[in-house]
Structures are given as C-alpha cells and as structure tokens.
Design an enzyme around this catalytic site. Sequence first.
Site, PDB file in Angstrom:
ATOM      1  N   MET A  56       0.545  -1.380   0.426  1.00 42.22           N
ATOM      2  CA  MET A  56      -0.109  -0.151   0.468  1.00 42.22           C
ATOM      3  C   MET A  56       1.385   1.040   0.229  1.00 42.22           C
ATOM      4  O   MET A  56       0.893   2.132   0.787  1.00 42.22           O
ATOM      5  CB  MET A  56      -1.334  -0.194   1.490  1.00 42.22           C
ATOM      6  CG  MET A  56      -1.920  -1.444   1.512  1.00 42.22           C
ATOM      7  SD  MET A  56      -2.676  -1.635   2.953  1.00 42.22           S
ATOM      8  CE  MET A  56      -1.100  -1.412   4.488  1.00 42.22           C
ATOM      9  N   CYS A 115       3.048  10.169   4.267  1.00 41.62           N
ATOM     10  CA  CYS A 115       2.760   9.352   3.443  1.00 41.62           C
ATOM     11  C   CYS A 115       4.332   9.156   2.918  1.00 41.62           C
ATOM     12  O   CYS A 115       5.207   9.560   2.794  1.00 41.62           O
ATOM     13  CB  CYS A 115       1.663  10.092   2.160  1.00 41.62           C
ATOM     14  SG  CYS A 115       1.494   8.950   1.220  1.00 41.62           S
ATOM     15  N   THR A 116       4.469   7.826   3.089  1.00 35.85           N
ATOM     16  CA  THR A 116       5.739   6.916   2.125  1.00 35.85           C
ATOM     17  C   THR A 116       6.239   7.358   1.479  1.00 35.85           C
ATOM     18  O   THR A 116       7.349   7.805   0.983  1.00 35.85           O
ATOM     19  CB  THR A 116       5.871   4.923   2.588  1.00 35.85           C
ATOM     20  OG1 THR A 116       5.344   4.768   3.950  1.00 35.85           O
ATOM     21  CG2 THR A 116       7.013   4.579   2.460  1.00 35.85           C
ATOM     22  N   GLU A 117       5.792   7.476   0.603  1.00 40.64           N
ATOM     23  CA  GLU A 117       5.737   8.168  -0.844  1.00 40.64           C
ATOM     24  C   GLU A 117       6.418   9.588  -0.972  1.00 40.64           C
ATOM     25  O   GLU A 117       7.247   9.824  -1.825  1.00 40.64           O
ATOM     26  CB  GLU A 117       4.739   7.915  -2.426  1.00 40.64           C
ATOM     27  CG  GLU A 117       4.660   6.387  -2.284  1.00 40.64           C
ATOM     28  CD  GLU A 117       3.137   5.677  -1.498  1.00 40.64           C
ATOM     29  OE1 GLU A 117       3.238   4.915  -1.484  1.00 40.64           O
ATOM     30  OE2 GLU A 117       2.831   6.060  -0.406  1.00 40.64           O
ATOM     31  N   THR A 119       1.656   1.876   5.523  1.00 35.31           N
ATOM     32  CA  THR A 119       1.029   2.835   5.403  1.00 35.31           C
ATOM     33  C   THR A 119       0.118   3.548   6.213  1.00 35.31           C
ATOM     34  O   THR A 119       1.004   3.452   7.755  1.00 35.31           O
ATOM     35  CB  THR A 119      -0.088   2.114   4.631  1.00 35.31           C
ATOM     36  OG1 THR A 119      -1.208   3.322   4.081  1.00 35.31           O
ATOM     37  CG2 THR A 119      -0.738   0.829   5.904  1.00 35.31           C
ATOM     38  N   THR A 170      -2.662   6.326   5.744  1.00 32.18           N
ATOM     39  CA  THR A 170      -4.406   6.094   4.742  1.00 32.18           C
ATOM     40  C   THR A 170      -4.761   4.677   5.447  1.00 32.18           C
ATOM     41  O   THR A 170      -6.026   5.197   5.912  1.00 32.18           O
ATOM     42  CB  THR A 170      -3.464   5.799   3.627  1.00 32.18           C
ATOM     43  OG1 THR A 170      -3.822   7.314   2.592  1.00 32.18           O
ATOM     44  CG2 THR A 170      -5.917   5.962   3.615  1.00 32.18           C
ATOM     45  N   GLN A 214     -11.702   1.729  -0.151  1.00 27.70           N
ATOM     46  CA  GLN A 214     -11.618   2.951   0.394  1.00 27.70           C
ATOM     47  C   GLN A 214     -12.309   4.189  -0.201  1.00 27.70           C
ATOM     48  O   GLN A 214     -13.068   4.379   0.189  1.00 27.70           O
ATOM     49  CB  GLN A 214      -9.915   3.635   0.563  1.00 27.70           C
ATOM     50  CG  GLN A 214      -9.500   4.703   0.749  1.00 27.70           C
ATOM     51  CD  GLN A 214      -8.811   5.497   0.579  1.00 27.70           C
ATOM     52  OE1 GLN A 214      -7.738   4.168   0.053  1.00 27.70           O
ATOM     53  NE2 GLN A 214      -8.526   6.708   0.690  1.00 27.70           N
TER      54      GLN A 214
END
Length: 229
Positions: free
Chosen positions: A10, A196-198, A83, A85, A52
């Site tokens: 995710m 957010c990891t990204e 994740t 979210t 989601q």
Amino acid sequence: MKTIGLIGGMSWESSAVYYRDLNLGTESRLGGLNSAKLALASVNFAEVTDLQAEERWDDVAVILSDAAQAVERAGADFLMLCTTTFHRVAEQVQEAIDIPVLHLADVVAEACKEHRLESVALIGTTFAMSRTFFTDRIASHGLNVVVPDAADHEWLNTIIYEELVHGKVLDSSRRKVVKLIEDLWDAGAGGVILGCTELELLVKQADVEVPIFPCTTLHVQAALDTALA
C-alpha cells in the site's frame, strides 16, 4: 532479535522502502551479515483502494486483519502497517491479533515531542489530511496538528497516486511540495510530518529548513529499537 511483521502493498513502492531500510538498519546496528527477521504479507493496492473509495472500511479491515493473522502465524512478534492511510483500520487489525501493532501515529508524535514542538503540520493523501483518524491520534499526545488548505489536497494527492506510487520522482513536483512545506512553516507549524511513505521519495531534510518528520524512517527506527532491544 525479534521478528518484525509487515503488512505491505500500500503501495509496493513504500513496502520496498520498509524492507530495504529495516535490513540496512539491522546491518548498521549489528554489523557483519546481520539482516532483519521479517514476516511480510502484501495486499493488492487496487483492491483496498477501491474499497476505500467506496467507504467500505469493514471490508478493508477484514483484508488487513487476515494479512495480520497470517503474519502472526508466521512468527512475528509485533506488527507494522506499511501505510498511513490504512491506519484508518489499525484498531480493528489490533483486535484481530494477539501481537502488538506499532502504531505509526504514536511513533511520529513521540518524535515531534522529542523536538519540543507544540504545533506540527501533516501532509499526505487527501484522505489522511481530510479525515481525523491520524491527526487525532497524534493530537492525543498533546500536539496541535494542522493540515494544508483543502485547495492543496487534490494536487498533492495526484503527485502521490499518479507519480510516486509508480516510482516517478519529478523535480517540478518536489518544488511544489517544498513550497507547500515552507508555507506551512510560515503559518506557524514548528515542523511538518511527511504523512505518506512515498513523499519521502520526493522530499529530504536537505530540501527545506523546517524540521520534517518522515513517517517511514521514524517507523523503521522504532521497529528496530523494539526488535533489537
């Protein structure tokens, strides 16, 4: 050394960062050929993202709880959700297993408090910024948490989902996010959480003067502290 349980996918880009950094961190701390003991279950990002969008959170909870139980059966001593979210269902996942969940919001809040901050900003997906499940958990540690104006949510979400989750890191997007971080600092935030990891693929501390708190990096460090204690 304890076994770290991971629920990934995710996105898989963020899961790869978790896997890499947990192993690099173990090698750095222990030396030699040491690597992390991990149990990983990876879910289909498209499936949970569709659920989601339809607000079918009980169905998301079932998928992640099943994955958590598989990780527990594989010998994990504690669990990480890779994740932000989908921490929306962290409590339901915790109820489904007997090992503890290392909750990302708790980890980040403690890091902010170590810097003696009173107010922090959170940037991430539209869902994480527009709902309170994550900010409320951070605020429960005595911090004031702010998010960008709603007008900034859509373009930031587009950068995450249309670029970063596919491994596209663009300078134009970096400049835009850096400007947002600086605006939040000017508005009074003592630090900014990369929720957010990204986003950690895009923005580094060297890019901005304001203290930033990269969720994945902090989560990994806390996991290593626990696993290697």
